[in-house]
Design a protein around this motif. Sequence first.
Motif, short mmCIF file in Angstrom:
data_model
loop_
_atom_site.label_atom_id
_atom_site.label_comp_id
_atom_site.label_asym_id
_atom_site.label_seq_id
_atom_site.Cartn_x
_atom_site.Cartn_y
_atom_site.Cartn_z
N PHE A 68 54.41 25.32 62.40
CA PHE A 68 53.62 25.85 61.30
C PHE A 68 53.99 25.16 60.00
CE2 PHE A 68 57.21 28.80 61.65
CZ PHE A 68 57.64 28.89 60.35
N CYS A 69 53.01 25.14 59.10
CA CYS A 69 53.19 24.48 57.81
C CYS A 69 52.48 25.30 56.74
CB CYS A 69 52.62 23.06 57.86
SG CYS A 69 52.71 22.18 56.29
N ILE A 70 53.17 25.51 55.62
CA ILE A 70 52.57 26.13 54.44
C ILE A 70 52.62 25.08 53.34
CG2 ILE A 70 52.69 27.98 52.75
CD1 ILE A 70 54.10 29.68 54.88
N ASP A 71 51.46 24.54 53.02
CA ASP A 71 51.36 23.54 51.96
C ASP A 71 50.91 24.26 50.70
OD1 ASP A 71 51.29 21.22 50.51
OD2 ASP A 71 49.60 20.34 51.59
N HIS A 72 51.81 24.37 49.74
CA HIS A 72 51.57 25.11 48.51
C HIS A 72 51.06 24.17 47.42
CE1 HIS A 72 55.37 23.30 47.40
NE2 HIS A 72 55.85 23.75 48.56
N PRO A 73 50.58 24.74 46.30
CA PRO A 73 49.95 23.90 45.27
C PRO A 73 50.89 23.10 44.39
CG PRO A 73 49.91 26.19 44.62
CD PRO A 73 50.45 26.16 46.02
#
Length: 151
Positions: free
Chosen positions: A60-65
């Motif tokens: 899983f990956c959470i690409d934040h701003p």
Amino acid sequence: MAKQKPEVSVRTYGRYSKWDSGSKELPSFLESTTRIPAEVDVEFGLVINVVGGKNLPLHFCIDHPGIRDAQGKRRPPFEDVVYVKTNDWDFYLGDTVWEPIQDKIGTWRMTLTLEDQIVVEQSFEVYHPANQRRAAEPLRRQYRLLWIPGL
């Protein structure tokens, strides 16, 4: 006999109650939305269900701003791997907003990959609550419903 491919579905996405990462319980679902107010402790993400994938690695990956570290540099996307625990398994992927909120505003992209294929991709728009559709609010007050007898 050929092995069946695991099935992945999104159960819910949006806002959730505060999640305790040490608990086996998933957070409670509050609201289905992709627009998240940038308020401290707002929890958002998605719950997926995997059927037939026991022991497979789920990336899983959470690409934040553009969350910054202590030196002011942009932090890389958060990535990790979990293993599917059972043949009918629910998994929560989410995050929360914390101080300072300014670097949390923007598009957050969450992806889940199973057997080298992206199986879920969901984006959330974290916005500053003061900027929430101010222009539309006054327009609602400009219209009145009229009852015309005889029609």
